[in-house]
Design an enzyme around this catalytic site. Structure first.
Site, short mmCIF file in Angstrom:
data_model
loop_
_atom_site.label_atom_id
_atom_site.label_comp_id
_atom_site.label_asym_id
_atom_site.label_seq_id
_atom_site.Cartn_x
_atom_site.Cartn_y
_atom_site.Cartn_z
N ASP A 33 0.86 -1.19 0.00
CA ASP A 33 0.00 0.00 0.00
C ASP A 33 0.89 1.24 0.00
OD1 ASP A 33 -3.25 0.09 1.04
OD2 ASP A 33 -2.15 1.99 0.85
N ASN A 34 0.44 2.29 -0.68
CA ASN A 34 1.20 3.55 -0.61
C ASN A 34 0.64 4.48 0.47
OD1 ASN A 34 -1.08 4.63 -1.72
ND2 ASN A 34 -0.14 5.32 -3.62
N GLY A 38 -5.24 4.71 2.35
CA GLY A 38 -5.37 3.64 3.34
C GLY A 38 -4.83 4.08 4.70
N ALA A 76 -6.89 1.34 -6.01
CA ALA A 76 -7.47 2.12 -7.11
C ALA A 76 -7.99 3.43 -6.56
CB ALA A 76 -8.63 1.37 -7.76
N SER A 78 -11.31 5.39 -6.77
CA SER A 78 -12.60 4.73 -7.01
C SER A 78 -13.81 5.65 -6.85
CB SER A 78 -12.73 3.55 -6.06
OG SER A 78 -12.71 4.02 -4.73
N TYR A 142 -13.92 6.41 -14.15
CA TYR A 142 -13.64 5.33 -13.20
C TYR A 142 -14.04 3.97 -13.80
CZ TYR A 142 -14.36 2.20 -9.24
OH TYR A 142 -14.36 1.11 -8.41
N LYS A 146 -11.56 0.70 -15.21
CA LYS A 146 -11.66 -0.70 -14.76
C LYS A 146 -11.95 -1.64 -15.94
CE LYS A 146 -11.10 -0.39 -10.24
NZ LYS A 146 -10.15 -1.21 -9.49
N ASN A 171 -22.29 -1.96 -4.43
CA ASN A 171 -21.89 -0.95 -3.42
C ASN A 171 -21.43 -1.62 -2.13
OD1 ASN A 171 -23.48 0.59 -5.47
ND2 ASN A 171 -22.87 2.24 -4.09
N HIS A 190 -18.97 8.40 0.38
CA HIS A 190 -19.94 7.31 0.19
C HIS A 190 -21.21 7.53 1.02
CE1 HIS A 190 -16.13 5.44 -1.14
NE2 HIS A 190 -16.93 5.03 -2.10
N1 UDP Z 1 -25.08 9.75 -2.52
C1 UDP Z 1 -25.76 10.85 -1.98
N2 UDP Z 1 -25.12 11.59 -1.02
C2 UDP Z 1 -23.86 11.31 -0.57
C3 UDP Z 1 -23.19 10.19 -1.14
C4 UDP Z 1 -23.83 9.44 -2.10
O1 UDP Z 1 -26.89 11.14 -2.36
O2 UDP Z 1 -23.34 12.04 0.29
C5 UDP Z 1 -25.74 8.92 -3.54
C6 UDP Z 1 -24.98 8.85 -4.86
O3 UDP Z 1 -25.40 9.87 -5.75
C7 UDP Z 1 -25.35 7.46 -5.35
C8 UDP Z 1 -25.56 6.65 -4.07
O4 UDP Z 1 -25.76 7.61 -3.04
O5 UDP Z 1 -26.59 7.50 -6.03
C9 UDP Z 1 -24.34 5.79 -3.72
O6 UDP Z 1 -23.18 6.59 -3.82
P1 UDP Z 1 -21.77 6.11 -3.28
O7 UDP Z 1 -20.83 7.27 -3.47
O8 UDP Z 1 -21.92 5.57 -1.90
O9 UDP Z 1 -21.36 4.88 -4.21
P2 UDP Z 1 -21.25 4.72 -5.81
O10 UDP Z 1 -22.60 4.29 -6.27
O11 UDP Z 1 -20.79 6.02 -6.38
O12 UDP Z 1 -20.22 3.63 -5.96
#
Ligand code: UDP
Length: 326
Positions: A33-34, A38, A76, A78, A142, A146, A171, A190
């Site tokens: 890991d860099n 992390g 990655a 992500s 992104y 991938k 997710n 997230h």
């Molecule tokens: N989302 C949101 N508010 C946040 C973070 C995410 O409304 O603060 C929404 C985002 O637009 C997506 C869903 O929640 O529709 C999941 O986003 P997340 O970033 O968790 O994962 P992704 O689907 O991008 O991998």
């Protein structure tokens, strides 16, 4: 002889849960890991080698702590939204970095890899559930980065006999049951961690990215899968590669979608607290709905997810967020 796997990105969220799983099953996880995103504190289950996929000499040093029966590749960038803003950084890290890793594997005689891919390779779904044969037309850098690596792995299987299993996560969510590791990103983008922070009352308000999507309640729908179930799939992929050559890919999700509003309601139930939120504009690069069909992983890998209930997934995340270890 000690079984040993090189866990690239093992200081991160999913990689650290994988390292824990490997250690619990008698395999030493050597973490590469860099530490850019992390956490040193998340490396608890085996040694850490600080190395960078963009620095091939540092990779040689990491492979020197082998021999490794396989590589698991979680390193990655992500974030969908960030990838739209910084595509070159995404292609450099995710594509060039992976090419460097594959070349280092060749130099050191390692011929098996489990690769972390994503639902974002599919773009806007054309069917309610996404199986492996669904068209792959990513709508953000992104996902495109991938998908490029998936192609590289298929070509490398043909040319060099590289064995690979690509796992396309929907997710990832939740945390280890004993609370020693969990999801900790800075900044956190997230949904579930942001919902839980707002519930904790740290002064933040959740921003819901759009309530005018073509979904039942207008908010985006996603398929949330527990991080330990992802680890289990990698474990089964390792077994699968013992007996199968070639490049294989599997979608990993629970097959049920939940809207942002449903996640908020589930988090309010798990925490017993209100989640303050505002409706914000749509986020660039987001598809409206992403739900997996994971029959192939169940049938071919023998994968059997154990934490399929959204309430239980959020509950494990809530316990981590109430008392994070780092
Ligand atoms: N989302 C949101 N508010 C946040 C973070 C995410 O409304 O603060 C929404 C985002 O637009 C997506 C869903 O929640 O529709 C999941 O986003 P997340 O970033 O968790 O994962 P992704 O689907 O991008 O991998």
């Amino acid at each position: 002889m000690t079984r040993r796997v090189l866990v690239c990105g093992g200081a991160g969220y999913i990689g650290s849960h994988m390292a824990k799983w490997l250690a619990a099953h008698g395999v030493e996880p050597v973490v590469l890991d860099n530490l850019s995103t992390g956490h040193r504190e998340a490396v608890r289950f085996g040694p850490l080698v600080e190395a960078d996929l963009l620095d091939p000499a540092s990779l040689d040093a990491a492979f020197a702590s082998g021999p490794f029966e396989a590589v698991m590749h979680f390193c990655a960038r992500s974030l969908v939204g960030e990838s739209v803003q910084q595509p070159l950084a995404y292609y450099e890290n995710n594509v060039t970095g992976t090419l460097n890793l594959l070349q280092a594997m060749q130099r050191h005689g390692v011929d098996r890899i489990v690769f972390s891919s994503t639902a974002a390779v599919f773009g806007e779904p054309v069917s309610p559930q996404i199986d492996e044969d669904h068209p792959k037309t990513p709508i953000n850098p992104y996902g495109a980065s991938k998908l490029m690596v998936e192609r590289v792995l298929a070509d490398a299987a043909q040319a060099y006999g590289l064995r690979s299993v690509t796992l396309r996560y929907f997710n990832a969510a939740g945390a280890s049951a004993d609370g020693d590791i969990g999801e900790a990103h800075t900044p956190e983008t997230h949904l579930i961690p942001n919902v839980l922070r707002a519930a904790l009352g740290d002064g933040s308000r959740l921003r819901v990215f759009g309530d005018d999507w073509p979904t039942p309640d207008g908010t985006c729908v996603r398929d949330y899968i527990h991080v330990d179930d992802l680890a289990q799939a990698h474990w089964r992929a390792l077994d699968y590669m013992q007996a199968h050559d070639g490049a294989h890919a599997f979608n990993l999700g629970n097959g049920r979608g939940f809207s942002v509003r449903e996640v908020i309601a589930a988090a309010e139930a798990a925490s017993g607290r209100p989640v303050p939120f505002d409706i914000a504009p749509r986020r660039a690069g987001d598809p409206a709905v992403l739900v997996a069909a994971s029959d192939r992983a169940r049938q071919v890998l023998g994968w059997a997810p154990r934490h399929t209930d959204l309430a239980a997934i959020i509950d494990s995340a809530w316990r981590w967020h109430c008392d994070p270890a780092f």
